[in-house]
Design a protein around this motif. Structure first.
Motif, PDB file in Angstrom:
ATOM      1  N   ALA A 178      34.176  -8.032  16.197  1.00  0.00           N
ATOM      2  CA  ALA A 178      33.991  -9.252  16.383  1.00  0.00           C
ATOM      3  C   ALA A 178      35.092  -9.987  16.612  1.00  0.00           C
ATOM      4  N   LYS A 179      35.017 -11.322  17.302  1.00  0.00           N
ATOM      5  CA  LYS A 179      36.304 -11.957  17.432  1.00  0.00           C
ATOM      6  C   LYS A 179      37.056 -12.251  15.894  1.00  0.00           C
ATOM      7  N   SER A 180      36.204 -12.220  14.922  1.00  0.00           N
ATOM      8  CA  SER A 180      36.918 -12.557  13.667  1.00  0.00           C
ATOM      9  C   SER A 180      37.556 -11.339  13.074  1.00  0.00           C
ATOM     10  N   SER A 181      37.522  -9.984  13.641  1.00  0.00           N
ATOM     11  CA  SER A 181      38.008  -8.934  13.283  1.00  0.00           C
ATOM     12  C   SER A 181      39.406  -8.892  13.624  1.00  0.00           C
ATOM     13  N   PRO A 182      40.383  -8.276  12.559  1.00  0.00           N
ATOM     14  CA  PRO A 182      41.549  -8.233  12.707  1.00  0.00           C
ATOM     15  C   PRO A 182      42.245  -7.617  13.817  1.00  0.00           C
ATOM     16  N   ILE A 241      33.796  -6.313  20.834  1.00  0.00           N
ATOM     17  CA  ILE A 241      34.175  -4.934  21.535  1.00  0.00           C
ATOM     18  C   ILE A 241      33.711  -3.898  20.921  1.00  0.00           C
ATOM     19  N   ILE A 242      33.059  -2.967  21.622  1.00  0.00           N
ATOM     20  CA  ILE A 242      32.319  -1.771  21.309  1.00  0.00           C
ATOM     21  C   ILE A 242      33.297  -0.565  21.563  1.00  0.00           C
ATOM     22  N   THR A 243      33.683   0.132  20.540  1.00  0.00           N
ATOM     23  CA  THR A 243      34.778   1.062  20.791  1.00  0.00           C
ATOM     24  C   THR A 243      34.045   2.582  20.479  1.00  0.00           C
ATOM     25  N   PRO A 244      33.050   2.931  21.338  1.00  0.00           N
ATOM     26  CA  PRO A 244      32.118   4.131  21.299  1.00  0.00           C
ATOM     27  C   PRO A 244      33.045   5.435  21.261  1.00  0.00           C
ATOM     28  N   THR A 245      32.382   6.520  20.455  1.00  0.00           N
ATOM     29  CA  THR A 245      32.910   7.932  20.551  1.00  0.00           C
ATOM     30  C   THR A 245      32.104   8.745  20.800  1.00  0.00           C
ATOM     31  N   ASP A 278      34.141 -14.398  34.612  1.00  0.00           N
ATOM     32  CA  ASP A 278      34.928 -15.820  35.434  1.00  0.00           C
ATOM     33  C   ASP A 278      34.324 -17.128  34.803  1.00  0.00           C
ATOM     34  N   LYS A 279      33.000 -17.027  34.178  1.00  0.00           N
ATOM     35  CA  LYS A 279      32.386 -18.290  33.667  1.00  0.00           C
ATOM     36  C   LYS A 279      31.738 -18.132  32.379  1.00  0.00           C
ATOM     37  N   PRO A 280      31.517 -19.057  31.672  1.00  0.00           N
ATOM     38  CA  PRO A 280      31.076 -18.894  30.171  1.00  0.00           C
ATOM     39  C   PRO A 280      29.887 -17.836  30.181  1.00  0.00           C
ATOM     40  N   GLU A 281      29.790 -16.993  29.378  1.00  0.00           N
ATOM     41  CA  GLU A 281      28.586 -16.072  29.227  1.00  0.00           C
ATOM     42  C   GLU A 281      28.979 -15.295  28.050  1.00  0.00           C
ATOM     43  N   GLN A 282      27.599 -14.857  27.639  1.00  0.00           N
ATOM     44  CA  GLN A 282      27.666 -14.194  26.373  1.00  0.00           C
ATOM     45  C   GLN A 282      27.420 -12.592  26.542  1.00  0.00           C
ATOM     46  N   PHE A 283      28.791 -11.848  26.245  1.00  0.00           N
ATOM     47  CA  PHE A 283      28.571 -10.592  26.735  1.00  0.00           C
ATOM     48  C   PHE A 283      29.593  -9.889  25.788  1.00  0.00           C
ATOM     49  N   ALA A 284      29.327  -8.531  25.704  1.00  0.00           N
ATOM     50  CA  ALA A 284      30.223  -7.701  24.729  1.00  0.00           C
ATOM     51  C   ALA A 284      30.898  -6.748  25.806  1.00  0.00           C
ATOM     52  N   VAL A 285      32.070  -6.068  25.472  1.00  0.00           N
ATOM     53  CA  VAL A 285      32.731  -5.170  26.107  1.00  0.00           C
ATOM     54  C   VAL A 285      32.507  -3.393  25.456  1.00  0.00           C
ATOM     55  N   VAL A 286      32.345  -2.812  26.507  1.00  0.00           N
ATOM     56  CA  VAL A 286      32.232  -1.315  25.886  1.00  0.00           C
ATOM     57  C   VAL A 286      33.571  -0.709  26.508  1.00  0.00           C
ATOM     58  N   ASP A 287      34.441  -0.657  25.355  1.00  0.00           N
ATOM     59  CA  ASP A 287      35.922  -0.215  25.724  1.00  0.00           C
ATOM     60  C   ASP A 287      35.822   1.559  25.527  1.00  0.00           C
ATOM     61  N   LEU A 288      35.899   2.262  26.266  1.00  0.00           N
ATOM     62  CA  LEU A 288      35.847   3.565  26.461  1.00  0.00           C
ATOM     63  C   LEU A 288      36.936   4.532  26.045  1.00  0.00           C
ATOM     64  N   SER A 289      38.103   3.616  25.701  1.00  0.00           N
ATOM     65  CA  SER A 289      39.547   4.415  25.193  1.00  0.00           C
ATOM     66  C   SER A 289      39.203   5.561  24.223  1.00  0.00           C
TER      67      SER A 289
END
Length: 523
Positions: free
Chosen positions: A53-57, A83-87, A123-134
Motif C-alpha cells: 500500500a502507499k503507506s508501506s515502507p 502494488i502487487i508483486t506476484p510470484t 494520466d487522470k485520477p483513477e483508482q487502480f493497482a499495479v501488478v509488478d511482474l519483476s
C-alpha cells in the motif's frame, strides 16, 4: 537460472498452488465499496509481503524502481493505490477477481519501458493497482525442441543469457536494450537486430498463458486462436495479463560480425543515407544495417550473421559508398554481439543480467514509417533539424527480409510489406527535479516529417507509445471505439477493428483499460 533459485521458486509454486486461487468471475461483477475491501480480498490468497500500500515502507522504492523517464517521478503523477508483486499466476488471478469485485482496475508492469509510463501511472485520477511482474522472470529452455517458456517479468537480457548458456547454437530475435521487459515487448511485436532474418519477437511466439478478465488462466488451446492472435502484437494490457510466453528459438552461426562506422556531413553522410534507404531493405536477410543520426553525423551500425570474409565482398558489391573494409570488422559470437551493440567494446555478456537502466533523463519519443525513399534535399533539411538547440536522435531500422514477407494481418503488427524503414525520434533532456520543462524538438521534428512518411494512416509503432496520437474517451464506463480508432489505426492499420471485436468478446466490460488500450467493438 541457478539451481538454488529454481528450487526456491519451486517451493513458492507449491505453496501458491495450495492457496485460494480457485475463484473466478463467471458473470458481471458487483463492485464493492472500494480499496480497503480490495486489500482484504487480496490477503485471503496472496501473502501480505507481496502487497504494498502507499503507506508501506517499500512502496516508493518499488514503484520508482524501473521508471525510465524522470518526468513521471513528479509529485503530480497519479500513482497506484497498491502494488502487487506476484510470484505465481494464482496471485494474478486473485488480483483480477478482487479488482473486479471491488472496483480497482489493474495496470501491468514488466520492465517499465512504456514510453508514456502507462504501466505504472494514470494520466487522470483513477483508482487502480499495479501488478509488478519483476518477481516472475524465469526462463526455461528446451534445447531439444529449440523452444523456451519465458515469464513476462523477465528482461530481454535474461532471455539472451539463458538461451546461450543452455545452447550456444540458438538465439532469439528481440530488442537491442537488455533491460526491456518481455511482457510489454512481445505484446507490441518487438524487434531488434535480427528482424530481417527472423521477424518480430511476436512472430516467434508459439504459446502463452494468460489470465483473462474473469480471472481464468488460459493457454493457447483454452483461449482460442483469436485471443492468441491479439496478444502477439496488439499492445499490452488490453485483453488480460500474459503470465508467460512459449517461444521458438532460432539458429545463430558460431561467428557474427558487427561494424560501427561514423560518417559526418563533410564525408557525404547525406548521400550515404539517401542510398542506404534503398539498399538496406533489399540486402540479404543475414545483414541488418541501422542508422542513428545525431548532430552533424550518423552511425551506420550493422549485424551480419556470418564472418568478415563474407561480409566485405557483400558490402563492396551492394553498398560500396560506405567504404566498409576489413578494419571495420568485429567478429564475435552472437551472444557477445548482444551487449556489444548498445554498450560498445566495454560491454560483457554478464551485463545482460543487469536489470538497472543507465538512462536517467526526461524524455519524449515518437515514431514513423517510410514507404517511399525520402529525397536527398529533404535529408539535407533533416540535418539542419538535428543541430537545433535541444535536438535529439533519429534511429532508423530497415525492414525487408523476414519481417516484410509476413502478411500484414498475420499478427496485429501490420508494418510489413513494402515498408522501407522505421524511424524513432528520441529526445532526452535534463533538469533539476521532476518539474523540468519538456523539450519540443521531437514534436516539431515529427510535424516537419509529415509529407515524407506513411499516410492514411500515418503509421506508428505501438511499442514506441505516444499519447500525442490520441487517447480513449470513456462513455458509460467503456472506452469508445471511435476515440480508439484515432490512435489505434496508426498502430494497427486495418487490424484495429479485429482487435476491437476480440476485446468485446473477452473483456466486454472494458476492465483492462488505460489511455491507449483496445476499446470493445460490439458490432
Amino acid at each position: 537460472m541457478a539451481t538454488s533459485r529454481a528450487s526456491a521458486l519451486a517451493l513458492l509454486l507449491s505453496a501458491c498452488l495450495s492457496a485460494s486461487c480457485h475463484v473466478a468471475i463467471s458473470g458481471p461483477p458487483t463492485p464493492g465499496p472500494g480499496k480497503d475491501d480490495f486489500l482484504s480480498c487480496m490477503t485471503r490468497s496472496v501473502p501480505p509481503r507481496l502487497l504494498l500500500a502507499k503507506s508501506s515502507p517499500a512502496y516508493g522504492a518499488t514503484w520508482s524502481s524501473t521508471i525510465r523517464n524522470l518526468k513521471f517521478l513528479s509529485d503530480k503523477t497519479v500513482r497506484p493505490l497498491y502494488i502487487i508483486t506476484p510470484t505465481d499466476a494464482c496471485h494474478i488471478q486473485s488480483a483480477v477477481v478482487c479488482g473486479r469485485r471491488h472496483g480497482v482496475r489493474l495496470r501491468v508492469r514488466s520492465g517499465g519501458h512504456d514510453y508514456e509510463g502507462l504501466s505504472y501511472r494514470s494520466d487522470k485520477p483513477e483508482q487502480f493497482a499495479v501488478v509488478d511482474l519483476s518477481r516472475m522472470r524465469q526462463v526455461r529452455i528446451d534445447g531439444k525442441q529449440a523452444s523456451a517458456w519465458v515469464d513476462s517479468g523477465a528482461q530481454l537480457g535474461e532471455i539472451y543469457y539463458a538461451v546461450n548458456k543452455a545452447t550456444p547454437k540458438l538465439g532469439f530475435p528481440a530488442g537491442v536494450c537488455a533491460t526491456i521487459g518481455v511482457g510489454g515487448h512481445f505484446s507490441g511485436g518487438g524487434f531488434g537486430m535480427m528482424l530481417r532474418k527472423y521477424g518480430t519477437a511476436a512472430d516467434n511466439v508459439i504459446d502463452a498463458k494468460v489470465v483473462d478478465a474473469n480471472g481464468k488462466l488460459l493457454d493457447r488451446k483454452a483461449m482460442g486462436e483469436d485471443l492468441f492472435w491479439a496478444i502477439r502484437g496488439g499492445g499490452g494490457s488490453s485483453f488480460g495479463i500474459v503470465v508467460s510466453w512459449q517461444v521458438k528459438l532460432v539458429p545463430v552461426p558460431p561467428t557474427v560480425t558487427v561494424f560501427q562506422i561514423h560518417k559526418g556531413l563533410k564525408e557525404g553522410v547525406v548521400d550515404l543515407i539517401a542510398k542506404w534507404q534503398q539498399v538496406a531493405p533489399s540486402l540479404p536477410e543475414d545483414l541488418m544495417i541501422r542508422i542513428m543520426a545525431m548532430g552533424q553525423e550518423a552511425l551506420f551500425e550493422a549485424l551480419f550473421l556470418g564472418t568478415c570474409k563474407d561480409l566485405v565482398p557483400l558490402m563492396n558489391a551492394r553498398f560500396p559508398e560506405l567504404g566498409m573494409n576489413p578494419s571495420h570488422c568485429n567478429e564475435m559470437s552472437w551472444i557477445q554481439s548482444v551487449p556489444y551493440i548498445p554498450l560498445g567494446k566495454t560491454g560483457t555478456v554478464r551485463d545482460l543480467l543487469n536489470r538497472t537502466s543507465n538512462i536517467r533523463a526526461f524524455g519524449k519519443y515518437k515514431s514513423d514509417y517510410v514507404r517511399d525513399p525520402i529525397p536527398k534535399g529533404v535529408w539535407e533539411k533533416i540535418f539542419t533539424w538535428l543541430v537545433k538547440p535541444g535536438a535529439g536522435v533519429m534511429i532508423m531500422d530497415p525492414y525487408g527480409g523476414r519481417i516484410s514477407s509476413i502478411p500484414d494481418d498475420a499478427t496485429p503488427f501490420p508494418h510489413r510489406q513494402g515498408m522501407l524503414f522505421n524511424i524513432q525520434y528520441v529526445n532526452y533532456w535534463f533538469g533539476e527535479g521532476a518539474g523540468a520543462q519538456p523539450n519540443q524538438w521531437s514534436r516539431d521534428m515529427y510535424a516537419f516529417m509529415e509529407p515524407y512518411v506513411t499516410k492514411n494512416p500515418r503509421q506508428a509503432y505501438v511499442n514506441y507509445r505516444d499519447l500525442d496520437l490520441g487517447v480513449n474517451q470513456v462513455v458509460g464506463d467503456v472506452s469508445t471505439y471511435e476515440s480508439g480508432r484515432v490512435w489505434g489505426e496508426k498502430y494497427f492499420k486495418g487490424n484495429f477493428q479485429r482487435l476491437a471485436k476480440i476485446k468485446a468478446k473477452v473483456d466486454p466490460q472494458d476492465y483492462f483499460r488505460n489511455e491507449q488500450t483496445i476499446p470493445p467493438l460490439f458490432k
